[in-house]
Motif scaffolding. Structure first.
Motif, PDB file in Angstrom:
ATOM      1  N   LEU A   7      15.258   5.043  -0.925  1.00 14.16           N
ATOM      2  CA  LEU A   7      16.599   5.574  -0.680  1.00 14.16           C
ATOM      3  C   LEU A   7      17.636   4.849  -1.517  1.00 14.16           C
ATOM      4  O   LEU A   7      18.561   5.472  -2.045  1.00 14.16           O
ATOM      5  CB  LEU A   7      16.943   5.491   0.804  1.00 14.16           C
ATOM      6  CG  LEU A   7      16.155   6.430   1.709  1.00 14.16           C
ATOM      7  CD1 LEU A   7      16.531   6.212   3.168  1.00 14.16           C
ATOM      8  CD2 LEU A   7      16.357   7.877   1.321  1.00 14.16           C
ATOM      9  N   THR A   8      17.486   3.547  -1.668  1.00 14.77           N
ATOM     10  CA  THR A   8      18.404   2.790  -2.513  1.00 14.77           C
ATOM     11  C   THR A   8      18.346   3.298  -3.952  1.00 14.77           C
ATOM     12  O   THR A   8      19.379   3.555  -4.582  1.00 14.77           O
ATOM     13  CB  THR A   8      18.061   1.289  -2.469  1.00 14.77           C
ATOM     14  OG1 THR A   8      18.223   0.828  -1.122  1.00 14.77           O
ATOM     15  CG2 THR A   8      18.937   0.483  -3.401  1.00 14.77           C
ATOM     16  N   ARG A   9      17.141   3.488  -4.463  1.00 19.70           N
ATOM     17  CA  ARG A   9      16.990   3.951  -5.857  1.00 19.70           C
ATOM     18  C   ARG A   9      17.497   5.378  -6.037  1.00 19.70           C
ATOM     19  O   ARG A   9      18.083   5.717  -7.065  1.00 19.70           O
ATOM     20  CB  ARG A   9      15.535   3.819  -6.287  1.00 19.70           C
ATOM     21  CG  ARG A   9      15.141   2.363  -6.417  1.00 19.70           C
ATOM     22  CD  ARG A   9      13.773   2.172  -7.021  1.00 19.70           C
ATOM     23  NE  ARG A   9      13.518   0.750  -7.137  1.00 19.70           N
ATOM     24  CZ  ARG A   9      12.571   0.103  -6.458  1.00 19.70           C
ATOM     25  NH1 ARG A   9      11.775   0.753  -5.648  1.00 19.70           N
ATOM     26  NH2 ARG A   9      12.412  -1.192  -6.611  1.00 19.70           N
ATOM     27  N   LEU A  10      17.244   6.227  -5.044  1.00 20.98           N
ATOM     28  CA  LEU A  10      17.742   7.605  -5.120  1.00 20.98           C
ATOM     29  C   LEU A  10      19.267   7.631  -5.150  1.00 20.98           C
ATOM     30  O   LEU A  10      19.873   8.369  -5.929  1.00 20.98           O
ATOM     31  CB  LEU A  10      17.216   8.429  -3.943  1.00 20.98           C
ATOM     32  CG  LEU A  10      15.734   8.781  -4.001  1.00 20.98           C
ATOM     33  CD1 LEU A  10      15.240   9.240  -2.634  1.00 20.98           C
ATOM     34  CD2 LEU A  10      15.473   9.847  -5.064  1.00 20.98           C
ATOM     35  N   ARG A  11      19.892   6.831  -4.303  1.00 23.24           N
ATOM     36  CA  ARG A  11      21.359   6.770  -4.294  1.00 23.24           C
ATOM     37  C   ARG A  11      21.890   6.228  -5.614  1.00 23.24           C
ATOM     38  O   ARG A  11      22.896   6.728  -6.128  1.00 23.24           O
ATOM     39  CB  ARG A  11      21.831   5.924  -3.119  1.00 23.24           C
ATOM     40  CG  ARG A  11      21.634   6.619  -1.797  1.00 23.24           C
ATOM     41  CD  ARG A  11      22.205   5.802  -0.639  1.00 23.24           C
ATOM     42  NE  ARG A  11      21.924   6.489   0.608  1.00 23.24           N
ATOM     43  CZ  ARG A  11      21.138   6.019   1.569  1.00 23.24           C
ATOM     44  NH1 ARG A  11      20.580   4.825   1.442  1.00 23.24           N
ATOM     45  NH2 ARG A  11      20.937   6.694   2.664  1.00 23.24           N
ATOM     46  N   GLU A  12      21.231   5.207  -6.153  1.00 20.14           N
ATOM     47  CA  GLU A  12      21.643   4.656  -7.459  1.00 20.14           C
ATOM     48  C   GLU A  12      21.531   5.713  -8.555  1.00 20.14           C
ATOM     49  O   GLU A  12      22.302   5.703  -9.517  1.00 20.14           O
ATOM     50  CB  GLU A  12      20.791   3.438  -7.824  1.00 20.14           C
ATOM     51  CG  GLU A  12      21.101   2.214  -6.983  1.00 20.14           C
ATOM     52  CD  GLU A  12      20.104   1.076  -7.184  1.00 20.14           C
ATOM     53  OE1 GLU A  12      19.063   1.281  -7.858  1.00 20.14           O
ATOM     54  OE2 GLU A  12      20.363  -0.014  -6.657  1.00 20.14           O
ATOM     55  N   THR A  60       5.247  -1.822   4.124  1.00 25.76           N
ATOM     56  CA  THR A  60       5.342  -0.915   5.261  1.00 25.76           C
ATOM     57  C   THR A  60       6.046   0.353   4.799  1.00 25.76           C
ATOM     58  O   THR A  60       6.729   0.357   3.765  1.00 25.76           O
ATOM     59  CB  THR A  60       6.155  -1.525   6.421  1.00 25.76           C
ATOM     60  OG1 THR A  60       7.509  -1.698   5.997  1.00 25.76           O
ATOM     61  CG2 THR A  60       5.566  -2.862   6.882  1.00 25.76           C
ATOM     62  N   VAL A  61       5.915   1.418   5.568  1.00 25.88           N
ATOM     63  CA  VAL A  61       6.618   2.650   5.214  1.00 25.88           C
ATOM     64  C   VAL A  61       8.129   2.422   5.266  1.00 25.88           C
ATOM     65  O   VAL A  61       8.871   2.984   4.458  1.00 25.88           O
ATOM     66  CB  VAL A  61       6.167   3.832   6.108  1.00 25.88           C
ATOM     67  CG1 VAL A  61       6.642   3.676   7.529  1.00 25.88           C
ATOM     68  CG2 VAL A  61       6.624   5.156   5.524  1.00 25.88           C
ATOM     69  N   GLN A  62       8.585   1.570   6.172  1.00 25.87           N
ATOM     70  CA  GLN A  62      10.009   1.273   6.257  1.00 25.87           C
ATOM     71  C   GLN A  62      10.513   0.601   4.975  1.00 25.87           C
ATOM     72  O   GLN A  62      11.549   0.987   4.435  1.00 25.87           O
ATOM     73  CB  GLN A  62      10.320   0.363   7.469  1.00 25.87           C
ATOM     74  CG  GLN A  62      10.014   0.993   8.788  1.00 25.87           C
ATOM     75  CD  GLN A  62       8.594   0.687   9.275  1.00 25.87           C
ATOM     76  OE1 GLN A  62       7.709   0.316   8.510  1.00 25.87           O
ATOM     77  NE2 GLN A  62       8.372   0.863  10.561  1.00 25.87           N
ATOM     78  N   GLN A  63       9.782  -0.408   4.492  1.00 22.16           N
ATOM     79  CA  GLN A  63      10.171  -1.083   3.251  1.00 22.16           C
ATOM     80  C   GLN A  63      10.157  -0.123   2.076  1.00 22.16           C
ATOM     81  O   GLN A  63      11.071  -0.118   1.239  1.00 22.16           O
ATOM     82  CB  GLN A  63       9.241  -2.255   2.961  1.00 22.16           C
ATOM     83  CG  GLN A  63       9.400  -3.430   3.873  1.00 22.16           C
ATOM     84  CD  GLN A  63       8.374  -4.515   3.572  1.00 22.16           C
ATOM     85  OE1 GLN A  63       7.464  -4.336   2.763  1.00 22.16           O
ATOM     86  NE2 GLN A  63       8.513  -5.655   4.233  1.00 22.16           N
ATOM     87  N   CYS A  64       9.125   0.688   2.006  1.00 34.41           N
ATOM     88  CA  CYS A  64       8.977   1.635   0.909  1.00 34.41           C
ATOM     89  C   CYS A  64      10.129   2.645   0.895  1.00 34.41           C
ATOM     90  O   CYS A  64      10.763   2.865  -0.133  1.00 34.41           O
ATOM     91  CB  CYS A  64       7.630   2.345   1.042  1.00 34.41           C
ATOM     92  SG  CYS A  64       7.301   3.543  -0.250  1.00 34.41           S
ATOM     93  N   MET A  65      10.402   3.249   2.042  1.00 34.01           N
ATOM     94  CA  MET A  65      11.452   4.262   2.106  1.00 34.01           C
ATOM     95  C   MET A  65      12.845   3.660   1.933  1.00 34.01           C
ATOM     96  O   MET A  65      13.717   4.285   1.336  1.00 34.01           O
ATOM     97  CB  MET A  65      11.357   5.048   3.412  1.00 34.01           C
ATOM     98  CG  MET A  65      10.201   6.028   3.443  1.00 34.01           C
ATOM     99  SD  MET A  65      10.221   7.220   2.079  1.00 34.01           S
ATOM    100  CE  MET A  65      11.741   8.116   2.426  1.00 34.01           C
ATOM    101  N   PRO A  98       0.784  -1.233   0.000  1.00 33.58           N
ATOM    102  CA  PRO A  98       0.000   0.000   0.000  1.00 33.58           C
ATOM    103  C   PRO A  98       0.818   1.286   0.000  1.00 33.58           C
ATOM    104  O   PRO A  98       0.294   2.340  -0.323  1.00 33.58           O
ATOM    105  CB  PRO A  98      -0.823  -0.111   1.279  1.00 33.58           C
ATOM    106  CG  PRO A  98       0.043  -0.886   2.204  1.00 33.58           C
ATOM    107  CD  PRO A  98       0.775  -1.868   1.325  1.00 33.58           C
ATOM    108  N   TRP A  99       2.088   1.221   0.369  1.00 31.68           N
ATOM    109  CA  TRP A  99       2.909   2.434   0.438  1.00 31.68           C
ATOM    110  C   TRP A  99       3.619   2.670  -0.886  1.00 31.68           C
ATOM    111  O   TRP A  99       4.206   1.750  -1.460  1.00 31.68           O
ATOM    112  CB  TRP A  99       3.942   2.321   1.560  1.00 31.68           C
ATOM    113  CG  TRP A  99       3.323   2.440   2.908  1.00 31.68           C
ATOM    114  CD1 TRP A  99       2.912   1.409   3.714  1.00 31.68           C
ATOM    115  CD2 TRP A  99       3.014   3.636   3.604  1.00 31.68           C
ATOM    116  NE1 TRP A  99       2.374   1.911   4.867  1.00 31.68           N
ATOM    117  CE2 TRP A  99       2.416   3.282   4.833  1.00 31.68           C
ATOM    118  CE3 TRP A  99       3.164   4.984   3.306  1.00 31.68           C
ATOM    119  CZ2 TRP A  99       1.994   4.221   5.762  1.00 31.68           C
ATOM    120  CZ3 TRP A  99       2.747   5.919   4.241  1.00 31.68           C
ATOM    121  CH2 TRP A  99       2.168   5.535   5.448  1.00 31.68           C
TER     122      TRP A  99
END
Length: 91
Positions: free
Chosen positions: A79-84, A70-75, A50-51
């Motif tokens: 963050l991984t994709r943003l860093r990539e 979960t919001v943790q999984q989503c974020m 859902p997130w």
């Protein structure tokens, strides 16, 4: 949140990424990135993640999206994709 620009709180190791999510979104906005995080009740009912995190613009060549149960999984995925994609992100 304007008063926190350029200053990040110390991370409490006993707390999760959800505690700094809004600061991360603000930091991305300061870099010219359009960003949102959303919780979709319909996807929750369908037992789908859902997130959703979505970002575009600024230094991003292409938009990106991350989903999670979960919001943790989503974020974490976001963050991984943003860093990539080469964006400096805290946490």
């Amino acid at each position: 949140m304007t008063g926190t620009r350029g200053r990040w709180p110390k991370i409490d190791k006993d707390r999760g990424i959800e505690d700094v999510t809004l600061l991360i979104l603000e930091r991305l906005g300061e870099q010219g990135v359009n960003v949102m995080i959303r919780m979709d009740a319909e996807r929750l009912r369908d037992n789908a993640p859902p997130w959703t995190f979505a970002a575009s613009g600024g230094p991003l060549e292409h938009g990106l999206r991350a989903d999670g149960k979960t919001v943790q999984q989503c974020m974490s995925a976001a963050l991984t994709r943003l860093r990539e994609a080469g964006l400096p992100v805290p946490f």
